[in-house]
Design an enzyme around this catalytic site. Structure first.
Site, PDB file in Angstrom:
ATOM      1  N   ASN A 108      28.641 -20.876  23.140  1.00  0.00           N
ATOM      2  CA  ASN A 108      27.836 -19.732  22.691  1.00  0.00           C
ATOM      3  C   ASN A 108      26.430 -19.780  23.291  1.00  0.00           C
ATOM      4  OD1 ASN A 108      27.713 -17.322  21.182  1.00  0.00           O
ATOM      5  ND2 ASN A 108      26.538 -18.327  19.597  1.00  0.00           N
ATOM      6  N   LYS A 199      38.248 -24.229  24.143  1.00  0.00           N
ATOM      7  CA  LYS A 199      37.557 -23.976  25.395  1.00  0.00           C
ATOM      8  C   LYS A 199      36.880 -25.230  25.944  1.00  0.00           C
ATOM      9  CE  LYS A 199      34.723 -22.014  28.473  1.00  0.00           C
ATOM     10  NZ  LYS A 199      33.678 -23.018  28.576  1.00  0.00           N
TER      11      LYS A 199
END
Length: 272
Positions: A108, A199
DNA sequence: GTCCAGGTTTTTA
DNA sequence: TAAAAACATGGA
């Protein structure tokens, strides 16, 4: 000048988002640190530096990318187009711990800011190197730190994740052994670390453990897959799926108009 | 002020 | 079980 294998595109390899410790100099050359070594190398004549066995391995120059890419291009016109756009991108053989740590920091977050955090991490906790620059701090060094110690990095909520990873690895968790496991087991093992989801685990496998069958999916890859390969599972790309992923990632970012817009969030209702 | 960034964890429905 | 919110930070 030493010859170097083709295809190899130094600049594309270092700027495609797989690493965070290389900088482009004013003259177009790149400077970076890996394995406790500082290197400055020019895209025009990389052969000068790349005769060194360490750097040849780091840039994965011994692998036959011509064959790998030909096999991928034969699978799909889209893959062929993506690979043709940045021929010569190689999957670096980064240090496993460094790759895990930097991609934990990537979540993020955007690439310029990730680069800044990693820079501060090395400046604060790395060891000075003979040629200038600093090494990437090992897990033992960071395991001795507290969240407060990491405040200068300004990495936000990711600080505690980095510390959990450092303590596990310093405590004996072997990333190299994880890298030898079947893919599903390797993913599961990495995800035991706090802050490591699908991820980041995939990035640690591909970029740190050179598992070319790993296939990281971030926001850009989500767009690329939805636009070009709806319904397709990444495993169908085969043992070199990771190389396909890197090409699609670059292509997607180079042509944002060709990939589907991310789903718009519904209007939000307030926050405290 | 709002949105987004090479996501993951925690909370809520 | 699934969807939304929270998590820090900084640039656009």
């Amino acid at each position: 000048m030493t010859a170097w294998p083709q295809p190899f595109d130094l600049a594309a390899t270092l700027t495609c988002g797989q690493c965070f410790r290389w900088k482009r100099n004013a003259d177009g050359s790149f400077s970076g640190v890996a394995g406790g070594r500082m290197l400055t190398v020019s895209p025009q004549s990389p052969g000068d530096a790349l005769g060194d066995p360490f750097w040849r391995r780091y840039f994965d120059l011994e692998s036959d990318y011509a064959a790998i890419c030909a096999g991928l291009a034969a699978q799909s016109p889209v893959l062929a187009a993506a690979l043709a756009e940045t021929p010569g991108v190689r999957i670096l053989r980064q240090d496993p711990w460094e790759a895990l740590c930097t991609f934990i920091l990537s979540q993020n977050n955007n690439i310029p800011r990730i680069t800044g955090i990693v820079e501060r991490l090395c400046a604060c906790f790395g060891d000075p190197l003979p040629g200038g620059g600093r090494s990437f701090p090992g897990p033992e060094r960071l395991a001795a730190c507290s969240v407060e110690d990491l405040a200068p990095l300004r990495c936000g909520f990711r600080a505690s994740y980095v510390l959990d990873a450092a303590r596990r690895v310093a405590g004996g968790l072997s990333l190299e052994e994880i890298g030898r496991l079947p893919l599903a087991q390797a993913r599961e093992a990495l995800r035991q670390i706090r802050g490591v989801g699908p991820k980041v685990a995939e990035c640690a496998l591909l970029y740190g453990l050179h598992r070319l069958d790993a296939f990281p999916v971030d926001v850009w890859m989500n767009r690329a897959m939805a636009s070009f390969f709806p319904g397709v599972q990444p495993e169908t790309f085969g043992p070199y799926a990771g190389v396909a992923q890197q090409a699609l990632f670059v292509y997607s970012r180079n042509h944002p108009d060709q990939v589907r817009e991310p789903a718009r969030r519904a209007a939000k209702s307030r926050k405290r």
